[in-house]
Each structure stands twice: as C-alpha cells, then as structure tokens.
Write an enzyme that holds these catalytic residues in place. Sequence first.
Site, PDB file in Angstrom:
ATOM      1  CG  ASP A 140      -2.556   0.904   0.668  1.00 28.85           C
ATOM      2  OD1 ASP A 140      -2.350   1.145  -0.298  1.00 28.85           O
ATOM      3  OD2 ASP A 140      -2.896   0.930   1.730  1.00 28.85           O
ATOM      4  CG  HIS A 147      -3.958  10.187   3.107  1.00 26.89           C
ATOM      5  ND1 HIS A 147      -5.343  10.286   3.662  1.00 26.89           N
ATOM      6  CD2 HIS A 147      -3.997   9.147   2.829  1.00 26.89           C
ATOM      7  CE1 HIS A 147      -5.285   9.229   4.386  1.00 26.89           C
ATOM      8  NE2 HIS A 147      -3.743   8.931   4.294  1.00 26.89           N
ATOM      9  NE  ARG A 156       4.726  15.136  10.939  1.00 30.49           N
ATOM     10  CZ  ARG A 156       4.085  14.123  10.168  1.00 30.49           C
ATOM     11  NH1 ARG A 156       3.982  12.668  10.573  1.00 30.49           N
ATOM     12  NH2 ARG A 156       3.313  13.948   9.075  1.00 30.49           N
ATOM     13  CD  GLU A 212      -6.248   4.595   4.692  1.00 30.88           C
ATOM     14  OE1 GLU A 212      -5.260   3.757   4.129  1.00 30.88           O
ATOM     15  OE2 GLU A 212      -6.107   5.520   5.776  1.00 30.88           O
ATOM     16  CD  GLU A 214      -5.459   2.670   0.234  1.00 32.35           C
ATOM     17  OE1 GLU A 214      -4.667   2.270  -0.429  1.00 32.35           O
ATOM     18  OE2 GLU A 214      -5.231   3.002   1.237  1.00 32.35           O
ATOM     19  CG  ASP A 246      -5.548   0.447   3.629  1.00 34.76           C
ATOM     20  OD1 ASP A 246      -5.887  -0.582   4.469  1.00 34.76           O
ATOM     21  OD2 ASP A 246      -5.083   1.383   4.387  1.00 34.76           O
ATOM     22  NE  ARG A 250      -7.888   6.069  10.055  1.00 36.35           N
ATOM     23  CZ  ARG A 250      -7.143   5.884   8.352  1.00 36.35           C
ATOM     24  NH1 ARG A 250      -6.329   6.091   8.738  1.00 36.35           N
ATOM     25  NH2 ARG A 250      -7.846   5.879   7.650  1.00 36.35           N
ATOM     26  CD  GLN A 253      -3.478   3.929  11.180  1.00 39.13           C
ATOM     27  OE1 GLN A 253      -4.846   4.163  11.269  1.00 39.13           O
ATOM     28  NE2 GLN A 253      -2.378   4.792  10.054  1.00 39.13           N
ATOM     29  CE1 TYR A 257       1.475   6.837  14.718  1.00 35.49           C
ATOM     30  CE2 TYR A 257       2.964   6.294  12.468  1.00 35.49           C
ATOM     31  CZ  TYR A 257       2.502   6.920  13.430  1.00 35.49           C
ATOM     32  OH  TYR A 257       3.045   8.609  13.999  1.00 35.49           O
ATOM     33  CE  LYS A 266      -3.724   2.161   7.284  1.00 33.42           C
ATOM     34  NZ  LYS A 266      -4.072   2.444   6.966  1.00 33.42           N
ATOM     35  CB  THR A 270      -8.087  -4.874   2.772  1.00 26.52           C
ATOM     36  OG1 THR A 270      -6.917  -4.833   3.688  1.00 26.52           O
ATOM     37  CG2 THR A 270      -7.382  -4.285   0.980  1.00 26.52           C
ATOM     38  CB  THR A 372      -6.398   7.763   1.676  1.00 26.03           C
ATOM     39  OG1 THR A 372      -6.357   6.877   2.769  1.00 26.03           O
ATOM     40  CG2 THR A 372      -7.532   8.430   1.391  1.00 26.03           C
ATOM     41  CD  GLU A 386      -7.173  12.622   4.485  1.00 23.82           C
ATOM     42  OE1 GLU A 386      -6.847  13.629   3.093  1.00 23.82           O
ATOM     43  OE2 GLU A 386      -7.333  11.256   3.710  1.00 23.82           O
TER      44      GLU A 386
END
Lengths: 447, 447
Positions: A140, A147, A156, A212, A214, A246, A250, A253, A257, A266, A270, A372, A386
Amino acid sequence: MIDHTHDPVARTWLAPDSEDTHAFALQTLPYGAFSLPGHDNVRRIGVGIAGHILDLAAAQQLGLVDDLDGALRPALRVPHLNALLALTPAQWSALRHRLFALFVDDDSGWKGARDVIRQCLVPMAAAHMHLPFDVGDYTDFYASIHHATNVGTMLRPEQPLLPNYRHVPIGYHGRASSIVVSGTPVRRPSGQVLPQGQTAPRFGPSQRLDYELEVGLVIGGENALGEPVPIGRALDRVFGVVLLNDWSARDIQAWEYQPLGPFLAKSFATTISAWVVPLAALAPRRVAVVRAASDPPPLPYLLDAADQSSGALDLDIEVRLSSTRMRELGEPPHLVSRSNMRDLYWTPAQLVAHHTSNGCNLRPGDLLGTGTVSGPQPESRGCLLERTWRGTDPITLPTGETRRFLEDGDRVEFGAAVGLTCCGEIVPARDLTDHGRMPGMAPGAPD
Amino acid sequence: MIDHTHDPVARTWLAPDSEDTHAFALQTLPYGAFSLPGHDNVRRIGVGIAGHILDLAAAQQLGLVDDLDGALRPALRVPHLNALLALTPAQWSALRHRLFALFVDDDSGWKGARDVIRQCLVPMAAAHMHLPFDVGDYTDFYASIHHATNVGTMLRPEQPLLPNYRHVPIGYHGRASSIVVSGTPVRRPSGQVLPQGQTAPRFGPSQRLDYELEVGLVIGGENALGEPVPIGRALDRVFGVVLLNDWSARDIQAWEYQPLGPFLAKSFATTISAWVVPLAALAPRRVAVVRAASDPPPLPYLLDAADQSSGALDLDIEVRLSSTRMRELGEPPHLVSRSNMRDLYWTPAQLVAHHTSNGCNLRPGDLLGTGTVSGPQPESRGCLLERTWRGTDPITLPTGETRRFLEDGDRVEFGAAVGLTCCGEIVPARDLTDHGRMPGMAPGAPD
C-alpha cells in the site's frame, strides 16, 4: 494505430440484462471470478458487459478464441485470473480485441456467432462473485499528497509533510490474507488502544473505525529478483485496476504504529472490487502529470517523458455511506466524498518503478494500493479521519444521524467512473467474553 | 506422557553420511524440500537426519506410513511443505513419532524395515535445497527489547524505548516474494538515500548493508478471518522454526521509513534456512519467561500461565562472517555475535495471539519473524548496526580487515544449536548504467 476498443460511439448488440448503467460498457470489459447459485465451488473467470458475464471457460470451449495465442486458452480455464495475469501485454491485448469484436454491433465475421456467444452468458444478477485473483504480496502506497498533508497536519502541525515525501514514493507492505471481495461483511476489530490521558492501554473493540478510498493496481508478469523494472516499461506490469477499501482502525493505529508503521490497525480486512478493469480500458483517461513549480523533479529512475505527458489517470471515484436507519427508511446512500486519481502525486508507472528499484520482484497477482485518494477540497477527502477532521467536524446523514467514524451496520460503497463498485458493511465486534472459546476447539493448555 | 522423541540418549542406527555434526540428530528431524542434480524440477519434501535426507514421497510409496492418518499420505507427495502445514498438531505429531521409530536404534518392529528405509535415503551433500514452503504472508516482529533499546538509543537518546513497547508486540508486514533459501546470493540493492548534510536524495547502491539475526515461526493451520486464536491454543499454530536473515539497507531505511515503516530497505531479499525444525523438537528447550519487576503484566489476551512458565525458547543462535580475503586465505568464518531466543521480550505464543487478536487470519505457510534477536551484551547484538554501533565501532576480522557494514563478497552464516544454518553472500549492485535495458526487453515507450 487506432485502438477500436476505445471508440466512444461503439455499442454492443447485446441487450442489457439490467437497468444498472454501472453494469459495464463495451469499452470497459472488466474481468472477474464468479460461481452460480448452488455451485459455489465451481468457479469460472468471466468478462462483465451490460449486466451479463461472458463465461471465459465456456467461450474457450465453444471455439470463440481458438485462433488466439495458444498460451491464452488454458489461462481461461483457470478459476481465477492469475494464469491470465502471468501472460504478456500483447496477449492481454489480443484477448481484449477479440472480446470487443464478439460484442460490438457491426457486420464483422463474428455476427454469425451471436447464438454461440449467448450460450456463454450468465446474468450478472444471478452470479456470486469471488476474489478475482489470488493475491500474492499486497503493498500500500501513500501517493496522495493531499492525504499525507492532511494527516500530517493533524499529527505534526509544525511539519505536515515530511522531508522525504516529494522525493520518494512512500509505501509499506500490507496483509494479503485478509483481502476480501466486495460485499463481504467486515467485522469491527478489537485491539490495544491507549485511552485519552492514560499511560496503559486497554484491549477492546475499535471506536475509530474508518475506510480509505483507494485504487489498486493489479500486477501482471514477473521480474526476476534483483532486476528492476525501468519506468519506461513499468506500465507493461499493470494488468488493470480495482477499487480498494483499506479499512483502518485509527485508535489501534495510533498506539501501535511507532516505529514500524501500521500493522493490526489495517490487517483485519481490506476489500477490493469484484471486477478488474484492464488498464487498456483506461487509455482514454490518461492525462499529463501536474506538479507545482516548487516540487523537485523526480530522480531519473522515476522520470519518463511519456509518463509525465500521459501517465496520470483521470478517474473519478467516490464514497457513499448508508446507516441501518437510512436503509430502513429507504434512503439512498449518502455521498460523502468524491475525488480523482489524477490528483495523486505519483503515477502508477512511478509506483511500479520505485517498488522494483531495489530489485524486489513483483509477481502476477500482486496488488499495489495507491493509498487514500484525497483531493485538495474538503469534499474530496478520502477517509473519515480527514473528512471529519479527526472526528471534530462530524458529517450529517439525511436521517439527521451524525458520523465521526463508522458505526455498526454502516455500509460503505465506493464507486468509480468506469462502473467499478466496492462495498462492505460493518458487523459488530466479536464478543470478547467468548475470547477463550474457539469454535471446534476444546479449551485446554497447549500440548 | 513421556515423549520418546526427546530422549537425549536415543541414537539412530543410521551411519552418518558426513562428519558434519550439524547434520541433524535423531531428536531434531527437520523438514525441507530438495531436488537431485539434473532434476531441478522434480522436488520432494524430506526429513534431515545424520547427513541423509529421507525422501518422504518415497517413504509413503514404500509403505512406511501406510497406517497413519489418511490425510497425511497425500501431503507427503506435495513438493513443498504447505500441505503438511495445513494439517493438525496431532497429525504432525503422529508423523514425527513414526519418523523417530524408523530411525531409532532399538528392537521395535521397524528394525526389519531398514533396507526399505535405506532405499528412501539421499545423501544431504548431493541434494539441492529449495524454499521449504511457499511463503504466504510474511510478518516481522520486533520482539527483542535489547534490539529495540539499542536502535532507539541511536535514534532517540532521550527516549530509547517508545511507550508502547512493553505493552504491544510491535510488528510489520514484510515482503514474501523476495524470500530466498539459504545459499542464494544476495545482490546489494540500490535505492534513494540522503547523503549526510544534504537535503535532496541520490539514487545508488546501498553503502550500509546489514544482516539481522532472526528466528522465523512457520505457521500451520488456519483461523477464519474474524476469529482470533486464544493464547492458550496459539502454539498449535506453530509448526516449527527456521533461521531468518532480514537483510537491511540502513541508509535506504533511514530515508524512507517515516511515517509508514521499512519498505524497500528490506524487500530486496530475506533468507531462510532450508530446514524447518518442528516445534516439537524444541520441547526440551522450553523455559520460563523472565520479566523485570518493573515490566507491566501482559494484557489478558497475551497472558497464559503455561506460556509464562514454559513459553520461551532456550535456543542459542550465532552469526559468523567471512570476507573474500578470509576465504582465499582459508580462514574459518569469524564469530561476530551469539545470542539466545530466550532473551526475547515476547514468546512465540504471544506473537501468534497478538497477530490474530484483531481477527487477522494466519494461513499455512505464513511466516512470522521474531525481529533481530539481540541479548543484553555487546557480543550478543544481532545486526551490524548495533554490533558496530552505527559503524562507529568497527569489528576487526582475522585478516585485519574491518567492517562497519557488509562489503561485496562477504558471506554471512547464521547457526542455531539444533543444527540449523542460514547463509548468504553479497554480490555487487546491479550496474546502474544498464538500468534502462532489461534482459529480453527492447527499449521503448510504453504502449
């Protein structure tokens, strides 16, 4: 050379089997794997057109491809697409042209074969679709700069996009075993999450389940380990595309992660579309790459003039969502987002060239997700993280219900301009009190 | 119940075919896939013992397993281990006990069958070994707290170990297609790296090529998607172990890995031993888990009394390295590190239980790497990144040559106490001037 399979005014002589305009035009001719009711283990590969499926094994048996390359014929009898994927672009093209010739409404020699062709047809509505191919390795990518910027802004704010993003196509290995075909229910996963303000995690059902949006590239052919695929030949390795969801937890994750990337957040499921649209069918949608003047030029191994001038794909894709309540009230699915594959920062050819640049071998049946697909507008954001900005700006459904993340019973439906669909419905998490008792297994200590 | 296959004083009647004491004891009985010279496409599965291979297809054909479970017999005729992996622990155990009975030097009824058994033997030295099983999904964990702490200290001296480490088994999906069998040459990969002090990357051969000393768990059986494997049953899903070298290009990794983890830095090659040692053979090596008093207790889904008291494995593993020059001078490989699997923070059962805790399905032939197995001492660090502390403290070879990272021609050999070996030699990077010209492909634009 003019490729007649793209002629926009060409029509088929075949009467549509359904009113569903998404049931594939003559110019699309996607591939899938199906079975008929009561014969779940008898799988065939077929081609979708106007609400029908052409059974390719039957077509082969009744002589409709007898004069084509000998390697093609046995591949059509295999119950998944992998044998076809192992062939060459020239063989794929020959098959596509034959299929077009069989179905186009003209006075060619195939007009006399229409009764035979009809014997090979199955109504799409009667068929049960399976995974179109055995997925080998699933990768992926993270090819949407919109995104990446949105997610980065949440995590961040001082540095939304990491310094490597505009230079290196970011990607990671995904889980192949849990890839399921469109329509398969998706169980809400449980996992470790760190509750807000705490220092120790708990284990329980994900509360921040997301989709997601995709596109998946379906790989054909094989390069030997150690032999990169140059970008000028990279598209020869893309047989076609699927829609891909996908699914992402969250909260799981966020906790797991660092430092090695997403894992159990994930790998619970899928979903891919049942149909693979050949890349050849998307030729009229090939457009130039658009980059900002401030973007660095791609390194030479990612740069190809033809790819820059026509390597992006102008493909509209969208997400619709329906709640249990909406379906009870007969409400149609609610449009949540619409984006376009041309907004990706990297082209399909760049993804293939990058993936193999270290010598990694891609095999027939490997799958490359784009990541995504988000566009620059809020309405083009391809996941709820998002779209609702981490749940701070919920969406409102026609029933007045709101969504920050997915609820049990929600049905997510992706659609693409060529008629692809990819859907899944969330079923409740497994009862954790039952965790120690597996079906068919007596409780007890290991041997 | 006493399991005679662990009896340390039991000996085989079979004369060793070689002086190599690593050529597998009666108590080990590992499985592999082999062919004979000139018959590369005729592959068989076999069992290693005392420098010989018992051809399992021949053993089945000559009636040595006739009275065993009917599902076992066809599995022995498949040219890789996957069909055997799809069976149950009871079936694996029945086969192991039969193999032990065939080879143990006692007066059982099988003594009369020794001439038949001899007909099924192939000298190990004459056989060509292949990948023992078709690898499905490959997952790599990060289960050594010493490794995670060392790497973290280099990257984040202020916070060597991330807050999640002691709670959640960190892992990521790896690349299955590029897994190769021990002995396969490993080509130095090229990739994007960011030269020190620069802001734009260059593309070229990795200058910081490394090995990672790991053990791989070979998965048997299958859980349905959505159905976790409880920790009390998790070891039923581990058929056996391999040695695994997760070759890593540290400079490519440093540039690409944020935010989704390692990708091309690892996917150019992963080497596994040709032989799979059944978990049953490691039963005498099962030991209690040792945790520091300050470590948090595992969450309930990772906690099992039997696992805590006997779920770690006391297995010594080591790395030896030889340069081209050393081999020219007849120097034996140089011992670089020695560590032990018991020093891992998580047990094999915990890795399986965690992996499936979100409902992810593990299938026969899936592979779970432990991650680099480092111990608490400098001499037990399982990769050069740690062993030379990022190249700042090079190791010196017997020839006086030094190593920060691997050079072309270096041969890396892993060994384990049970006789497993896993080796690979670095061959130079592909000539980049040749990048656009693939063998068998004419240069040109995409179709």
